[in-house]
Motif scaffolding. Structure first.
Motif, PDB file in Angstrom:
ATOM      1  N   VAL A  48      20.527  15.408   1.219  1.00 47.71           N
ATOM      2  CA  VAL A  48      19.366  15.642   0.229  1.00 47.71           C
ATOM      3  C   VAL A  48      19.007  16.968   0.006  1.00 47.71           C
ATOM      4  O   VAL A  48      18.786  17.676   0.791  1.00 47.71           O
ATOM      5  CB  VAL A  48      18.059  15.048   0.482  1.00 47.71           C
ATOM      6  CG1 VAL A  48      16.937  15.088  -0.406  1.00 47.71           C
ATOM      7  CG2 VAL A  48      18.229  13.364   0.953  1.00 47.71           C
ATOM      8  N   VAL A  80      12.599  11.358  -0.084  1.00 43.82           N
ATOM      9  CA  VAL A  80      12.461  11.262  -1.600  1.00 43.82           C
ATOM     10  C   VAL A  80      12.909   9.908  -2.125  1.00 43.82           C
ATOM     11  O   VAL A  80      13.585   9.459  -1.668  1.00 43.82           O
ATOM     12  CB  VAL A  80      13.400  12.459  -2.177  1.00 43.82           C
ATOM     13  CG1 VAL A  80      14.713  12.231  -1.904  1.00 43.82           C
ATOM     14  CG2 VAL A  80      12.981  13.125  -3.475  1.00 43.82           C
ATOM     15  N   HIS A  82      14.836   9.072  -5.959  1.00 46.31           N
ATOM     16  CA  HIS A  82      15.380   9.565  -7.037  1.00 46.31           C
ATOM     17  C   HIS A  82      15.447   8.338  -8.095  1.00 46.31           C
ATOM     18  O   HIS A  82      15.984   7.076  -7.450  1.00 46.31           O
ATOM     19  CB  HIS A  82      16.624  10.129  -7.048  1.00 46.31           C
ATOM     20  CG  HIS A  82      16.435  11.292  -6.244  1.00 46.31           C
ATOM     21  ND1 HIS A  82      15.801  12.515  -7.009  1.00 46.31           N
ATOM     22  CD2 HIS A  82      16.985  11.603  -5.220  1.00 46.31           C
ATOM     23  CE1 HIS A  82      15.853  13.630  -6.133  1.00 46.31           C
ATOM     24  NE2 HIS A  82      16.499  13.252  -4.977  1.00 46.31           N
ATOM     25  N   LEU A 137      23.757  13.119  -9.919  1.00 49.32           N
ATOM     26  CA  LEU A 137      23.123  13.353  -8.661  1.00 49.32           C
ATOM     27  C   LEU A 137      23.011  14.668  -8.342  1.00 49.32           C
ATOM     28  O   LEU A 137      22.201  15.246  -7.467  1.00 49.32           O
ATOM     29  CB  LEU A 137      23.795  12.690  -7.356  1.00 49.32           C
ATOM     30  CG  LEU A 137      23.877  10.994  -7.378  1.00 49.32           C
ATOM     31  CD1 LEU A 137      24.602  10.601  -6.285  1.00 49.32           C
ATOM     32  CD2 LEU A 137      22.410  10.401  -7.463  1.00 49.32           C
ATOM     33  N   LYS A 140      20.033  17.112  -6.602  1.00 52.98           N
ATOM     34  CA  LYS A 140      19.271  16.072  -6.058  1.00 52.98           C
ATOM     35  C   LYS A 140      19.784  15.740  -4.578  1.00 52.98           C
ATOM     36  O   LYS A 140      19.408  15.531  -3.707  1.00 52.98           O
ATOM     37  CB  LYS A 140      18.787  14.777  -6.936  1.00 52.98           C
ATOM     38  CG  LYS A 140      18.407  15.350  -8.203  1.00 52.98           C
ATOM     39  CD  LYS A 140      18.498  13.821  -9.239  1.00 52.98           C
ATOM     40  CE  LYS A 140      18.173  14.468 -10.605  1.00 52.98           C
ATOM     41  NZ  LYS A 140      18.810  13.857 -11.333  1.00 52.98           N
TER      42      LYS A 140
END
Length: 162
Positions: A48, A80, A82, A137, A140
Motif C-alpha cells: 500500500v 485503506v 480504494h 492502481l 495507491k
C-alpha cells in the motif's frame, strides 16, 4: 533493497469476497474464483502506497458499481479502502471473454497451431488487462505484473457468466 523479512510483509495473505454485494456464482464460477484466489495467495507482491505495514488482507466488494478494495493488516487493523471504477475494464473483459470462448471451442476442434495462435492472443489480452489494472492502481497500491495478472483473473472470474 529489501530484506527477506520485508518480502514477507509485501504480500497478501488473505483475499475474501463480499458475497452480499458480489453474490454467489454457480459451482463453476465459484471454482474459478477459488482457484484465482489460491493463485494470488500462492505468490504475490502487494504493498500500500505510504504504508509500512503488511502482510495484508484484501476484501473485495461491489459498492455503487465500483470494486471496493478494503485492505487491512493481516492482524485486522484497517489500512485503506480504494474504490476502482469498472468502466475502463468493460471492453477488455468483453474482449477477453470472447477470446476465451474461442480458445475453449478451439480446444475441441482446432489444430494445435490454431489453438496456439488463439492462446497467444488470449495471453496478450490478459497482459493488456493486467497493465490496465496496474495503471488504475498506480499511486495507491503497488503490485508486480504477475500479481496484476492474477488479480485480473479474479476480476474476470467475478464477471464470468459461466
Amino acid at each position: 533493497m529489501t530484506s527477506a523479512g520485508d518480502d514477507k510483509r509485501c504480500r497478501l495473505v488473505s483475499v475474501t469476497l463480499d458475497e452480499a454485494s458480489l453474490g454467489r456464482g454457480n459451482p463453476d464460477q465459484e471454482h474459478e474464483r477459488a482457484v484465482a484466489i489460491w493463485d494470488i495467495l500462492e505468490e504475490n507482491h502487494f504493498t500500500v502506497a505510504g504504508h509500512e505495514g503488511g502482510p495484508y488482507a484484501l476484501r473485495i466488494a461491489l459498492v455503487d458499481r465500483k470494486l471496493a478494495l478494503e485492505i487491512r493488516e493481516a492482524e485486522g487493523a484497517h489500512v485503506v479502502s480504494h474504490f476502482l471504477s469498472l468502466t475502463p475494464f468493460r471492453r477488455v473483459i468483453k474482449d477477453y471473454e470472447l477470446i476465451c470462448e474461442s480458445y475453449y471451442a478451439a480446444i475441441r476442434t482446432a489444430t494445435p497451431s490454431q489453438i496456439e495462435a488463439i492462446d497467444m492472443g488470449r495471453r496478450g489480452m490478459h497482459d493488456e488487462a493486467s497493465e490496465l489494472l496496474r495503471e488504475r492502481l498506480a499511486g495507491k497500491l503497488d503490485v508486480d505484473f504477475d500479481t496484476a495478472r492474477r488479480l485480473f483473473t479474479l476480476l474476470f472470474a467475478l464477471h464470468w457468466k459461466g
